[in-house]
Structures are given as structure tokens and as C-alpha cells.
Write an enzyme that holds these catalytic residues in place. Structure first.
Site, PDB file in Angstrom:
ATOM      1  N   TYR A  47       0.849  -1.106   0.102  1.00 20.92           N
ATOM      2  CA  TYR A  47      -0.092  -0.222  -0.075  1.00 20.92           C
ATOM      3  C   TYR A  47       0.774   1.307  -0.150  1.00 20.92           C
ATOM      4  O   TYR A  47       2.030   1.261   0.731  1.00 20.92           O
ATOM      5  CB  TYR A  47      -1.063   0.197   1.407  1.00 20.92           C
ATOM      6  CG  TYR A  47      -2.077   0.700   1.133  1.00 20.92           C
ATOM      7  CD1 TYR A  47      -3.330   0.602   0.201  1.00 20.92           C
ATOM      8  CD2 TYR A  47      -2.476   1.938   1.732  1.00 20.92           C
ATOM      9  CE1 TYR A  47      -4.275   1.336  -0.098  1.00 20.92           C
ATOM     10  CE2 TYR A  47      -3.622   2.641   1.786  1.00 20.92           C
ATOM     11  CZ  TYR A  47      -4.540   2.422   0.832  1.00 20.92           C
ATOM     12  OH  TYR A  47      -5.695   2.975   0.880  1.00 20.92           O
ATOM     13  N   MET A  62      -8.781  -5.667  -8.916  1.00 18.14           N
ATOM     14  CA  MET A  62      -8.813  -6.731  -8.226  1.00 18.14           C
ATOM     15  C   MET A  62      -8.163  -7.982  -9.335  1.00 18.14           C
ATOM     16  O   MET A  62      -7.465  -9.059  -8.763  1.00 18.14           O
ATOM     17  CB  MET A  62     -10.141  -7.113  -8.033  1.00 18.14           C
ATOM     18  CG  MET A  62     -10.625  -6.420  -6.632  1.00 18.14           C
ATOM     19  SD  MET A  62     -12.307  -7.053  -6.154  1.00 18.14           S
ATOM     20  CE  MET A  62     -13.329  -6.948  -7.785  1.00 18.14           C
ATOM     21  N   ASN A  64     -20.511  -6.506  -6.357  1.00 19.34           N
ATOM     22  CA  ASN A  64     -20.650  -6.992  -5.173  1.00 19.34           C
ATOM     23  C   ASN A  64     -19.642  -6.648  -3.826  1.00 19.34           C
ATOM     24  O   ASN A  64     -19.675  -7.009  -3.078  1.00 19.34           O
ATOM     25  CB  ASN A  64     -20.691  -8.717  -5.123  1.00 19.34           C
ATOM     26  CG  ASN A  64     -19.440  -9.358  -5.819  1.00 19.34           C
ATOM     27  OD1 ASN A  64     -18.869  -8.628  -6.738  1.00 19.34           O
ATOM     28  ND2 ASN A  64     -18.787 -10.204  -5.228  1.00 19.34           N
ATOM     29  N   SER A  65     -18.450  -5.989  -4.468  1.00 20.38           N
ATOM     30  CA  SER A  65     -17.823  -5.388  -3.309  1.00 20.38           C
ATOM     31  C   SER A  65     -18.472  -4.454  -2.367  1.00 20.38           C
ATOM     32  O   SER A  65     -19.326  -4.042  -2.354  1.00 20.38           O
ATOM     33  CB  SER A  65     -16.636  -4.652  -3.986  1.00 20.38           C
ATOM     34  OG  SER A  65     -16.989  -3.440  -4.718  1.00 20.38           O
ATOM     35  N   ALA A  66     -17.657  -4.077  -1.503  1.00 19.37           N
ATOM     36  CA  ALA A  66     -18.318  -3.131  -0.331  1.00 19.37           C
ATOM     37  C   ALA A  66     -18.481  -1.869  -0.880  1.00 19.37           C
ATOM     38  O   ALA A  66     -19.391  -1.170  -0.782  1.00 19.37           O
ATOM     39  CB  ALA A  66     -17.418  -3.109   0.653  1.00 19.37           C
ATOM     40  N   GLY A 125      -9.658   0.542  -8.281  1.00 20.67           N
ATOM     41  CA  GLY A 125      -9.013  -1.033  -7.803  1.00 20.67           C
ATOM     42  C   GLY A 125      -8.616  -1.595  -9.134  1.00 20.67           C
ATOM     43  O   GLY A 125      -8.892  -1.184 -10.259  1.00 20.67           O
ATOM     44  N   LYS A 153     -18.027  -8.991   4.058  1.00 22.87           N
ATOM     45  CA  LYS A 153     -16.898  -8.046   4.660  1.00 22.87           C
ATOM     46  C   LYS A 153     -17.025  -8.488   5.969  1.00 22.87           C
ATOM     47  O   LYS A 153     -17.667  -8.774   6.744  1.00 22.87           O
ATOM     48  CB  LYS A 153     -17.437  -6.693   4.449  1.00 22.87           C
ATOM     49  CG  LYS A 153     -16.521  -5.627   5.350  1.00 22.87           C
ATOM     50  CD  LYS A 153     -17.091  -4.432   5.075  1.00 22.87           C
ATOM     51  CE  LYS A 153     -16.237  -3.298   5.825  1.00 22.87           C
ATOM     52  NZ  LYS A 153     -15.186  -2.887   5.149  1.00 22.87           N
TER      53      LYS A 153
END
Length: 372
Positions: free
Chosen positions: A86, A279, A185-187, A277, A362
């Protein structure tokens, strides 16, 4: 009613002749407050470098508060932080965890704006929420209302704010406009769906195919999704050509690779794709024809950068207020989640780092479960 002010003297009553003894306060305090925490001493595989430890806490000093953590989020960004990938890295050794909700249980000298029982969330990165207690400067926390559900508060600074800003900052949208996103479907994706519903936008949501796809589609539609398609269905859909749904002005990409390219092909003239993002760990490739003939634009968004530029701004205060009002009114709820005690962290880490990405939940550390 006057709020209760909890100081060291009220927390640890003692004979007056010992009241000025630092050793007495330290001894009484550390006996009373023992902190459990997840530590890392080096960056690496979260399953290998995380260690559950205990420590005795010092009393809060001037302009400090002692907080007891109630819940703490476990996000993909936390995994990246532990891995050392990160962009913002914590000092080592350190406690991971960017987000969570804590309760003030004691205050130090000079603290006038916080009281025992106040709820707070981090106001800095790498706060270290994966611990039962912490002594922190008052500048590192924000007070939050007590009528907002804890789980929603635990994700307000990252995924919820990311969804909010991406819908507000890149394209002027009006009711009836369409937003297209992958990784729905991610947060963050689940928050996008709910914001679109609340603000009158249509949302077309792309997910990867899986054995329980019908169950996932039903869940996202229950949140307010206009349409939910698999990546394969997106390639053949007639939704946009038929006019059933207007061509999207805005597309949100958290996957990359072929998925991002397919999403961009559905954009309207001068549409904008925002990548937040990756993924799939594959690059975002923009077809040349889309740049020339549709004049689309590609942008990137990182919530941490936005926060660093707007930490004390009225815009950020308004955003939090707007989000919390939507939560209280029932128009915004936390993504599908599983509550775990701190001691069960290894199981959550294994599922979060699963490369298939089909966890569907999550993970949130609920420190109250350790007491039950």
C-alpha cells in the site's frame, strides 16, 4: 443532563496522599486496562506476519483520550498495508487497521470536547484499529453521533466515502441517468448501488459468474440495483442498444483487464471511466476507437489522497453528515458482513486474501464478542 467527565482520579479513586504519584497511576491504570492487539513486525503474508499480543497501557496524557474499540473493519487495503504494497506504510512494529468505531472511556488533562461514552472514528491513516484499547491524541479521532449503527460507521471513511465521491465528483448526474460498474458485489459496489437508488440513478452492475449467481443477483437487486449481469452477459446484452437503459455517462472500475475494457465499450459519448481498484491484477487497456470516436475519458480515484486534501474541509463534513442521514433513514446499510472476535482473525484473513474473490462478505472485528 451534563455529560459525564471521566478522569484518572474518578477512574482510579485513591488516597489523596498518593494522588500525585505517577507510579501509582501507572500501576493502577495498567492493572485495570490490558490491551489485546494484532501486531506486525515486518511486511509480508498476513497469515504469517500477524501476531496476537497483549500490552499494558499508559494513562492518557495531555490532550489524549483512552478509547475502547467496539468494531473494526478488515478491508483489502488493510491486507495491502500488511503486505507492504500500500502506498502509505505504517511504522513497524505496528498495529494494522484503518477503520473502526471506538468509545471514549477516559480523558487526559486539557481535554474539553470529549466525554466518557462518546463514540469516535479514526481521523488519520494507519490508526491501528485491530486492538481492544488505545491511547490517542484527540486530533486523531472524530466524534460521531450515537444514533448511527456501528457497522455502518465502521466503513464510512473508506468504501462508503469512495462510492459517494465517485458519484459526486466526475460526471454531473441527474435522476434517470445510468451508472455502470464492475465488481458490484464489493463493499464499495454495494454502496454505489444504494446511493444510485437514493438519488434516482439507474445502475447496471457487473459481477463474476459463480455457483450461487442467482442468489447474489437477488441480493444486489434487493439493495436497489436496476440490473445485475455477469461479465459474459455484459458482452451480449441489448440493454443499452434497445434503449431500455440509457448509455452510461459514468463507469466505475475496480477489476481491470478485460472486464474494464468491456465496461468502457458501453459508455456514452464523452463518458468517463473511473478506476479505483485492480482486483484482476491486469492492466486497464483502453480501446483506441473509444478514445477517438467516443472521446471517453479515463480517471483514477484514491480515497486516501482525497481525504488528505480535504481532511478538515466543509465538503468532508457535509459528506459524512449526508451519509449518516441516509443510514439513519434506512436508505443505506452496511454491505453483507460477518462479525468475528479478535481471536478468529486468521480465518478472516484466509478468506479475504482468497484470490478467487468470491468471499461475498466483509469481515468486521467485533470486540464485544470476546467478552461474551
Amino acid at each position: 443532563m451534563t455529560p459525564t467527565r471521566l478522569t484518572l482520579k474518578s477512574l482510579f479513586p485513591c488516597n489523596a496522599r498518593f494522588i500525585n504519584s505517577p507510579n501509582f497511576f501507572l500501576r493502577s491504570y495498567t492493572t485495570a486496562v490490558k490491551c489485546k492487539k494484532l501486531m506486525i513486525y515486518e511486511f509480508g503474508d498476513p497469515a504469517k506476519v500477524l501476531k496476537l499480543e497483549e500490552e499494558n497501557l499508559k494513562p492518557p496524557g495531555s490532550n489524549e483520550v483512552l478509547i475502547e474499540m467496539i468494531v473494526a473493519s478488515m478491508n483489502p487495503a488493510d491486507m495491502n498495508t500488511i503486505q507492504g504494497t500500500y502506498p502509505i506504510k505504517p511504522k513497524l512494529p505496528g498495529v494494522p487497521g484503518h477503520e473502526g468505531v471506538g468509545k471514549v472511556i477516559a480523558i487526559g488533562a486539557g481535554v474539553n470536547d470529549f466525554f466518557a461514552g462518546d463514540l469516535v472514528i479514526p481521523n488519520i491513516e494507519n490508526f491501528g484499529t485491530w486492538r481492544t484499547h488505545n491511547v490517542v491524541p484527540i486530533s486523531s479521532v472524530l466524534k460521531v453521533p450515537k444514533n448511527v449503527p456501528l457497522i455502518e460507521l465502521a466503513g464510512i471513511s473508506s468504501n462508503t466515502s469512495t462510492a459517494y465521491r465517485m458519484l459526486k465528483d466526475f460526471v454531473p448526474l441527474s435522476p434517470g441517468d445510468c451508472v455502470l460498474q464492475n465488481g458490484a458485489n464489493s463493499a464499495a459496489g454495494q454502496n454505489v448501488i444504494q446511493f444510485c437508488k437514493a438519488w434516482g440513478y439507474k445502475s447496471v452492475n457487473i459481477v463474476r459468474n459463480r455457483p450461487d449467481i442467482d442468489k447474489l443477483k437477488s441480493y444486489l437487486i434487493s439493495l436497489g440495483a436496476t440490473h445485475v449481469l455477469t461479465e459474459e452477459e455484459l458482452r451480449s446484452t441489448q440493454l443499452f442498444k434497445s434503449g431500455e437503459v440509457p448509455s452510461p455517462k459514468l463507469a466505475l472500475n475496480c477489476v481491470g483487464g478485460k472486464s474494464a475494457s468491456e465496461v468502457m465499450r458501453r459508455l456514452s459519448q464523452k463518458g468517463v471511466v473511473v478506476t479505483y481498484g485492480g482486483m484482476s491484477r491486469e492492466p486497464v487497456i483502453i480501446p483506441t476507437s473509444l478514445l477517438i470516436f467516443k472521446d471517453i475519458s479515463a480517471k483514477g480515484f484514491w480515497m486516501t489522497r482525497w481525504t488528505n486534501e480535504n481532511r478538515d474541509s466543509e465538503v468532508r463534513k457535509y459528506m459524512f453528515s449526508d451519509i449518516m442521514n441516509l443510514v439513519v433513514s434506512g436508505k443505506l446499510k452496511a454491505p453483507a458482513h460477518s462479525l468475528i472476535p479478535l481471536s478468529k482473525y486468521a480465518e478472516a484473513i484466509q478468506n479475504i486474501t482468497n484470490p478467487k474473490g468470491f468471499t461475498g462478505t466483509k469481515y468486521i472485528i467485533d470486540f464485544r464478542l470476546e467478552k461474551s
